[in-house]
Motif scaffolding. Structure first.
Motif, PDB file in Angstrom:
ATOM      1  N   ILE A 146      -4.033   7.375   0.462  1.00 53.70           N
ATOM      2  CA  ILE A 146      -3.124   6.418   1.035  1.00 53.70           C
ATOM      3  C   ILE A 146      -2.230   5.845   0.159  1.00 53.70           C
ATOM      4  N   SER A 147      -0.944   5.836  -0.079  1.00 51.32           N
ATOM      5  CA  SER A 147      -0.110   5.443  -0.958  1.00 51.32           C
ATOM      6  C   SER A 147      -0.074   3.826  -0.932  1.00 51.32           C
ATOM      7  N   LYS A 148       0.796   3.396  -1.656  1.00 50.06           N
ATOM      8  CA  LYS A 148       0.835   1.974  -1.518  1.00 50.06           C
ATOM      9  C   LYS A 148       1.696   1.401  -0.518  1.00 50.06           C
ATOM     10  N   ASN A 149       2.697   2.548   0.108  1.00 51.53           N
ATOM     11  CA  ASN A 149       3.649   2.128   1.022  1.00 51.53           C
ATOM     12  C   ASN A 149       3.018   2.752   2.315  1.00 51.53           C
ATOM     13  N   VAL A 172       6.816  13.998  -0.090  1.00 57.52           N
ATOM     14  CA  VAL A 172       6.682  12.613  -0.395  1.00 57.52           C
ATOM     15  C   VAL A 172       7.911  11.938  -0.362  1.00 57.52           C
ATOM     16  N   LYS A 173       9.154  12.549  -0.895  1.00 55.12           N
ATOM     17  CA  LYS A 173      10.308  12.026  -0.798  1.00 55.12           C
ATOM     18  C   LYS A 173      10.789  11.896   0.665  1.00 55.12           C
ATOM     19  N   MET A 174      10.611  13.022   1.255  1.00 53.67           N
ATOM     20  CA  MET A 174      10.841  12.753   2.800  1.00 53.67           C
ATOM     21  C   MET A 174      10.174  11.800   3.618  1.00 53.67           C
ATOM     22  N   LYS A 227       4.808   8.098  -8.557  1.00 47.92           N
ATOM     23  CA  LYS A 227       6.242   8.448  -9.075  1.00 47.92           C
ATOM     24  C   LYS A 227       7.306   7.737  -8.056  1.00 47.92           C
ATOM     25  N   PHE A 228       6.883   7.851  -6.805  1.00 46.80           N
ATOM     26  CA  PHE A 228       8.087   7.006  -5.861  1.00 46.80           C
ATOM     27  C   PHE A 228       7.849   5.833  -5.086  1.00 46.80           C
ATOM     28  N   GLU A 229       6.726   5.255  -5.741  1.00 45.82           N
ATOM     29  CA  GLU A 229       6.093   3.804  -5.158  1.00 45.82           C
ATOM     30  C   GLU A 229       7.192   2.637  -5.601  1.00 45.82           C
TER      31      GLU A 229
END
Length: 208
Positions: free
Chosen positions: A56-59, A165-167, A206-208
């Motif tokens: 699970i990502s930070k967001n 991930v961007k989507m 990378k995207f967090e």
């Protein structure tokens, strides 16, 4: 989960795991094992690497890596996700088909990914000796009109995961299917290092 009127919490997710746990529990009782001790042991079991393996990502984007590489397996995983997800959550599926293998399953897997996901990204799995673009063309062949509106094709697997991930929005679910625990991608007889779960981690960071 209630078993014999006793509430038990398990680390494993999904209906198929519930069936497996009940089968093991029933077998243990038939072998005269203690019920409470059996449930305690089962509650501590963790999943196999690459089988419904999640981070699970930070967001709060949920990334799931699964070995599903047949139509039936892919449908089972996606059906499980549909049952578990909340209404606001999208399912984004990254999936490919192996080269030098049964070509007839390619359009079936592609259609299943589109039918059971909000968005799908078709990409390379282990192309082996085949041209990845030919494999993608086989996957796209025969898609319904509705399905064609729900997918994009990105041959490079790393770029496909990055796109997913961007989507994704907060709480969405990304399923990366087909390779699971494998730590390589086979292209023209060479096994290049590639780990779906590690790439997911990198893209989350990378995207967090």
């Amino acid at each position: 989960m209630l078993i014999n009127k006793q509430e038990v919490h398990f680390r494993l997710i999904g209906e198929f795991n519930a069936y497996n746990l009940l089968a093991v529990y029933g077998t243990a009782l038939c072998l005269k094992e203690d019920s409470e001790k059996t449930l305690t042991v089962l509650s501590g079991i963790t999943g196999a690497e690459g089988r419904f393996d999640y981070i699970i990502s930070k967001n709060q984007v949920i990334g799931i890596v699964d070995y599903a590489h047949t139509p039936d397996a892919l449908e089972n995983v996606l059906t499980t996700l549909i049952k578990l997800k909340k209404n606001f959550q999208q399912i984004i599926t990254v999936v490919g088909c192996g080269g030098d293998r049964d070509k007839t399953k390619r359009p079936i897997m592609a259609q299943a990914a589109c039918d059971l996901s909000n968005k799908a990204i078709f990409t390379s799995d282990n192309p082996r000796s085949e041209n990845p673009m030919d494999i993608l063309a086989d996957m796209e062949n025969g898609l319904t009109t509705a399905a064609k509106k729900k997918y994009v094709a990105i041959p490079d697997r790393r770029q496909a995961i990055e796109k997913a991930v961007k989507m994704a929005n907060t709480g969405d679910i990304i399923l990366v299917a087909g390779k699971g625990h494998e730590k390589y991608q086979e292209i023209n007889g060479v096994k290049y290092p590639f780990d779906d779960k590690q790439v997911l981690r990198e893209m989350f960071a990378k995207f967090e």
